[in-house]
Design a protein around this motif. Structure first.
Motif, PDB file in Angstrom:
ATOM      1  N   HIS A 288       1.031  -8.797   2.860  1.00 11.97           N
ATOM      2  CA  HIS A 288       1.690  -7.913   3.820  1.00 11.97           C
ATOM      3  C   HIS A 288       3.065  -8.461   4.167  1.00 11.97           C
ATOM      4  O   HIS A 288       3.234  -9.657   4.435  1.00 11.97           O
ATOM      5  CB  HIS A 288       0.834  -7.798   5.087  1.00 11.97           C
ATOM      6  N   ARG A 289       4.057  -7.583   4.123  1.00 11.43           N
ATOM      7  CA  ARG A 289       5.418  -7.958   4.497  1.00 11.43           C
ATOM      8  C   ARG A 289       5.807  -7.242   5.778  1.00 11.43           C
ATOM      9  O   ARG A 289       5.233  -6.206   6.134  1.00 11.43           O
ATOM     10  CB  ARG A 289       6.404  -7.578   3.379  1.00 11.43           C
ATOM     11  N   ALA A 290       6.766  -7.819   6.484  1.00  6.97           N
ATOM     12  CA  ALA A 290       7.228  -7.214   7.729  1.00  6.97           C
ATOM     13  C   ALA A 290       7.645  -5.766   7.477  1.00  6.97           C
ATOM     14  O   ALA A 290       8.293  -5.454   6.471  1.00  6.97           O
ATOM     15  CB  ALA A 290       8.402  -8.016   8.294  1.00  6.97           C
ATOM     16  N   HIS A 291       7.242  -4.903   8.377  1.00  7.61           N
ATOM     17  CA  HIS A 291       7.568  -3.470   8.336  1.00  7.61           C
ATOM     18  C   HIS A 291       6.792  -2.706   7.262  1.00  7.61           C
ATOM     19  O   HIS A 291       7.042  -1.524   7.055  1.00  7.61           O
ATOM     20  CB  HIS A 291       9.069  -3.244   8.153  1.00  7.61           C
ATOM     21  N   ASP A 292       5.871  -3.375   6.553  1.00  9.39           N
ATOM     22  CA  ASP A 292       4.988  -2.659   5.623  1.00  9.39           C
ATOM     23  C   ASP A 292       4.057  -1.743   6.407  1.00  9.39           C
ATOM     24  O   ASP A 292       3.467  -2.162   7.410  1.00  9.39           O
ATOM     25  CB  ASP A 292       4.124  -3.656   4.837  1.00  9.39           C
ATOM     26  N   SER A 293       3.899  -0.523   5.958  1.00 15.43           N
ATOM     27  CA  SER A 293       2.822   0.315   6.479  1.00 15.43           C
ATOM     28  C   SER A 293       1.553  -0.023   5.706  1.00 15.43           C
ATOM     29  O   SER A 293       1.597  -0.711   4.679  1.00 15.43           O
ATOM     30  CB  SER A 293       3.156   1.795   6.320  1.00 15.43           C
ATOM     31  N   ALA A 294       0.420   0.469   6.194  1.00 15.37           N
ATOM     32  CA  ALA A 294      -0.836   0.237   5.486  1.00 15.37           C
ATOM     33  C   ALA A 294      -0.763   0.828   4.078  1.00 15.37           C
ATOM     34  O   ALA A 294      -1.217   0.208   3.109  1.00 15.37           O
ATOM     35  CB  ALA A 294      -1.996   0.853   6.271  1.00 15.37           C
ATOM     36  N   ALA A 295      -0.191   2.023   3.969  1.00 13.07           N
ATOM     37  CA  ALA A 295      -0.083   2.669   2.652  1.00 13.07           C
ATOM     38  C   ALA A 295       0.796   1.859   1.710  1.00 13.07           C
ATOM     39  O   ALA A 295       0.502   1.737   0.513  1.00 13.07           O
ATOM     40  CB  ALA A 295       0.468   4.085   2.814  1.00 13.07           C
ATOM     41  N   GLN A 296       1.889   1.285   2.225  1.00 18.32           N
ATOM     42  CA  GLN A 296       2.791   0.506   1.375  1.00 18.32           C
ATOM     43  C   GLN A 296       2.115  -0.769   0.884  1.00 18.32           C
ATOM     44  O   GLN A 296       2.273  -1.162  -0.273  1.00 18.32           O
ATOM     45  CB  GLN A 296       4.065   0.173   2.148  1.00 18.32           C
ATOM     46  N   LEU A 297       1.360  -1.428   1.766  1.00 13.52           N
ATOM     47  CA  LEU A 297       0.648  -2.645   1.362  1.00 13.52           C
ATOM     48  C   LEU A 297      -0.341  -2.339   0.244  1.00 13.52           C
ATOM     49  O   LEU A 297      -0.374  -3.030  -0.785  1.00 13.52           O
ATOM     50  CB  LEU A 297      -0.076  -3.245   2.564  1.00 13.52           C
ATOM     51  N   MET A 298      -1.142  -1.294   0.419  1.00 18.10           N
ATOM     52  CA  MET A 298      -2.144  -0.976  -0.589  1.00 18.10           C
ATOM     53  C   MET A 298      -1.493  -0.435  -1.861  1.00 18.10           C
ATOM     54  O   MET A 298      -2.015  -0.620  -2.961  1.00 18.10           O
ATOM     55  CB  MET A 298      -3.145   0.036  -0.038  1.00 18.10           C
ATOM     56  N   ARG A 299      -0.342   0.221  -1.733  1.00 20.52           N
ATOM     57  CA  ARG A 299       0.361   0.706  -2.919  1.00 20.52           C
ATOM     58  C   ARG A 299       0.847  -0.470  -3.763  1.00 20.52           C
ATOM     59  O   ARG A 299       0.803  -0.421  -5.003  1.00 20.52           O
ATOM     60  CB  ARG A 299       1.531   1.592  -2.508  1.00 20.52           C
ATOM     61  N   ARG A 300       1.282  -1.553  -3.115  1.00 20.26           N
ATOM     62  CA  ARG A 300       1.744  -2.716  -3.869  1.00 20.26           C
ATOM     63  C   ARG A 300       0.568  -3.431  -4.530  1.00 20.26           C
ATOM     64  O   ARG A 300       0.693  -3.936  -5.653  1.00 20.26           O
ATOM     65  CB  ARG A 300       2.523  -3.663  -2.959  1.00 20.26           C
ATOM     66  N   ALA A 301      -0.575  -3.474  -3.849  1.00 24.38           N
ATOM     67  CA  ALA A 301      -1.769  -4.039  -4.490  1.00 24.38           C
ATOM     68  C   ALA A 301      -2.176  -3.184  -5.688  1.00 24.38           C
ATOM     69  O   ALA A 301      -2.573  -3.708  -6.734  1.00 24.38           O
ATOM     70  CB  ALA A 301      -2.909  -4.132  -3.474  1.00 24.38           C
ATOM     71  N   ASP A 302      -2.055  -1.870  -5.536  1.00 21.33           N
ATOM     72  CA  ASP A 302      -2.389  -0.956  -6.628  1.00 21.33           C
ATOM     73  C   ASP A 302      -1.429  -1.128  -7.792  1.00 21.33           C
ATOM     74  O   ASP A 302      -1.822  -1.040  -8.964  1.00 21.33           O
ATOM     75  CB  ASP A 302      -2.364   0.478  -6.108  1.00 21.33           C
ATOM     76  N   LEU A 303      -0.155  -1.375  -7.484  1.00 21.55           N
ATOM     77  CA  LEU A 303       0.833  -1.614  -8.539  1.00 21.55           C
ATOM     78  C   LEU A 303       0.484  -2.874  -9.327  1.00 21.55           C
ATOM     79  O   LEU A 303       0.544  -2.884 -10.560  1.00 21.55           O
ATOM     80  CB  LEU A 303       2.231  -1.748  -7.919  1.00 21.55           C
ATOM     81  N   ALA A 304       0.094  -3.932  -8.624  1.00 16.09           N
ATOM     82  CA  ALA A 304      -0.304  -5.164  -9.310  1.00 16.09           C
ATOM     83  C   ALA A 304      -1.537  -4.924 -10.178  1.00 16.09           C
ATOM     84  O   ALA A 304      -1.627  -5.413 -11.307  1.00 16.09           O
ATOM     85  CB  ALA A 304      -0.573  -6.262  -8.281  1.00 16.09           C
ATOM     86  N   LEU A 305      -2.495  -4.142  -9.656  1.00 19.26           N
ATOM     87  CA  LEU A 305      -3.696  -3.816 -10.428  1.00 19.26           C
ATOM     88  C   LEU A 305      -3.337  -2.997 -11.664  1.00 19.26           C
ATOM     89  O   LEU A 305      -3.841  -3.246 -12.768  1.00 19.26           O
ATOM     90  CB  LEU A 305      -4.685  -3.053  -9.551  1.00 19.26           C
ATOM     91  N   TYR A 306      -2.462  -2.020 -11.489  1.00 17.07           N
ATOM     92  CA  TYR A 306      -2.038  -1.183 -12.614  1.00 17.07           C
ATOM     93  C   TYR A 306      -1.398  -2.044 -13.707  1.00 17.07           C
ATOM     94  O   TYR A 306      -1.633  -1.838 -14.901  1.00 17.07           O
ATOM     95  CB  TYR A 306      -1.048  -0.128 -12.125  1.00 17.07           C
TER      96      TYR A 306
END
Length: 584
Positions: A288-306
């Motif tokens: 989690h980074r400062a100013h991340d929304s919940a959707a942005q955090l999970m989207r970045r995890a999804d990007l790493a998974l992809y």
């Protein structure tokens, strides 16, 4: 239903809100009881003071309660029991005393909401014993009245506990016993708020079982359920108690790791994943980074998974930072033409000649140097640039091949990869026709390559687009064929012309007799269905000989040529022509 554990609904936010509301009700009831007492004097004033203090505590709990540790709620509930016992003792009349003692029902509700069963029982015993003793020591309250009040509170506690646990089960996956998506989303909001307050790191991970559909298709859904339960048990046992593990849906799990920064979270995830090597899993992690929304955090995890899955699955990856910068740079590169196209030859093994090429995007960043296609294609997929990237590659490839045909007379069939996002866009067929009209390239000389996983998804829009494009003259190829099974039963219904056998499948045909037999069966089946077969990832002469022996007509791989600019492919063609002339 687990009666002994802490209810799932007992999150810091819910506990703070519940405590505040019940303190507000209890303080108000106590204040009214004190003001309505039948006699003036010290007892009445004491009750009013105690009730007022409870109202103040309600405000404090509402404002700051969500940041409290769990032991603070124990103190609050014990304090409420003590206040009730004191108020009962000083009440000026029996009616006021019994009324105030009945407020232990609110203490019971708090305890049933907040704590495990043993601690709930402790709170109930303390509250009921102290209030009952205070009532019995009075001369104006019969013992049976005090006992009746105890029975009523115990009955209320039993019902409340059952309802609380039933509400908790709404956030629980029935198969694995893990939190479900609803519970995960709630926990994510709570932990992000806590991280913002205390400054501690928070990481999230998405975990996806590799080829899980194959297990269901070949061994049955019971076997698939057993795998899911086993994975859940392994991870639940190995994770720290503060972690939140959820079944996010299907064969995907989601994980929250409060207190762990990205690298530490990645190390933990990789270690646990390695503890069940017989069950393949791909993992993406993001901090989690400062100013991340919940959707942005999970989207970045999804990007790493992809990214892991696009690289062949079976690994772990941490979202490594400035994705937003890479998105911006990729958009600029598409605008400026910095994303180039390389071509990998496709060989007709019967005629020993190059008959086609696959167009592949390449990007050299001005500061980072060459960027892996796996990385920037994943960024394009996740950030809405896939349409632009796909159209850019197709337009560039068509333009270059038209120029080659015009200047040299050479005709090469063009293969281009098409993503699910592109095919799911209703305007895709129209846009691809516009590219043909602008460049002069022919649909009949174009192969649209779609992955087997996209076929598995069975998007009605995507399948309709494939039918429309095939009617226009395009050929359709199933890319990476052999990594799944669902499309096998649908080859007679899908608009498919070519099977491209996955490189991982080809890599073992010279060492695995069973794999070679399977390949021979697939090639034979394809011929019966009127489909061409392209073997991808051909790297050795032994693989080439084996493919020829079983009747595979087309090959692609480093043995025949690596992806390169079109000029290099043309030079390879010219060299082959000269060699053929010398042997003529």
């Amino acid at each position: 239903m687990n009666w002994s554990g802490v209810p799932e609904v007992a999150t810091p936010r819910v506990m703070a809100q519940t405590l505040a509301v019940l303190f507000l009700l209890g303080g108000t009831a106590g204040l009214l009881a004190g003001l309505g007492a039948g006699a003036e004097g010290h007892g009445r004033e004491t009750i009013v003071v105690l009730a007022t203090s409870v109202l103040v505590a309600a405000v404090v709990a509402f404002r700051w309660g969500r940041a409290w540790a769990r032991h603070v709620f124990h103190v609050a509930v014990f304090a409420a029991s003590a206040v009730i016992a004191v108020a009962v003792t000083v009440s000026p009349d029996a009616i006021s005393a019994v009324t105030i003692a009945s407020l232990n029902s609110l203490v019971a509700i708090n305890a049933c909401f907040f704590f495990s069963l043993p601690l709930t029982v402790v709170h109930l015993v303390v509250a009921l014993v102290s209030a009952t003793v205070a009532l019995v020591l009075r001369d104006d309250v019969p013992v049976v009245t005090a006992l009746a009040l105890v029975a009523a509170v115990i009955g209320l506690s039993t019902v409340t506990r059952g309802l609380v646990l039933r509400a908790s089960s709404a956030s629980r996956d029935p198969l694995t016993g893990l939190t479900n998506r609803r519970g995960f989303d709630s926990a994510l909001g709570e932990l992000m708020a806590a991280s913002a307050r205390n400054g501690e790191p928070l990481s999230a991970a998405l975990l996806d079982l590799d080829h899980f559909k194959t297990i269901n298709d070949t061994e049955g859904h019971d076997a698939g359920d057993r795998v899911l339960r086993r994975v859940a048990e392994v991870w639940r046992t190995a994770l720290p108690t503060t972690a939140v593990l959820a079944r996010h849906g299907g064969d995907e799990f989601a994980l929250l790791l409060p207190g762990l920064a990205g690298p530490a979270a990645l190390e933990l995830v990789c270690r646990i994943r390695a503890s069940h090597p017989d069950i393949g899993m791909s993992c993406g992690v993001a901090e989690h980074r400062a100013h991340d929304s919940a959707a942005q955090l999970m989207r970045r995890a999804d990007l790493a998974l992809y990214t892991v899955k696009a690289a062949g699955r079976g690994g772990c990856r941490l979202d490594d930072g400035p994705a937003s910068d890479l998105v911006t740079d990729l958009a600029v590169a598409l605008d400026s033409g910095a994303v180039t196209v390389h071509f990998q030859p496709i060989v007709d093994m019967g005629a020993d000649e190059i008959v086609g090429v696959e167009a592949l995007a390449r990007w050299t960043h001005s500061e980072r140097g060459p960027v892996s296609p796996v990385e920037f294609v994943a960024v394009a997929e996740q950030h809405g640039l896939m349409t632009r990237l796909g159209e850019h590659v197709f337009r560039t490839a068509c333009t270059q091949l038209v120029e080659l045909r015009t200047t040299t007379g050479r005709r090469l069939r063009l293969g281009v990869n098409v993503s699910g996002r592109e095919l799911s866009d209703p305007s895709y067929p129209q846009r691809i026709r516009a590219v043909l009209a602008a460049t002069g390239w022919s649909a009949a000389e174009t192969v649209l390559e779609v992955t087997e996983s996209l076929v598995e998804a069975e998007s009605s829009t995507a399948v309709a687009a494939l039918h429309e494009l095939r009617a226009l003259g395009f050929m359709i190829a199933i890319d990476d064929f052999g990594t799944g099974y669902s499309s096998l039963s649908r080859l007679d219904t899908l608009p498919v012309d070519i099977l491209k056998l996955d490189a991982s499948f080809i890599g073992t045909i010279t060492t695995s007799p069973r794999r070679a037999t399977m390949l021979r069966s697939i090639v034979g089946m394809a011929h019966v269905l009127g489909l061409d077969v392209v073997a991808e990832g051909v790297e050795t002469a032994e693989q080439d000989a084996q493919l020829r022996a079983i009747g595979c007509r087309f090959g692609q791989g480093w043995l025949y040529g690596r992806p390169a600019p079109l000029a290099d492919v043309v030079a390879q063609l010219d060299h082959a022509d000269r060699a053929a002339a010398l042997h003529a």
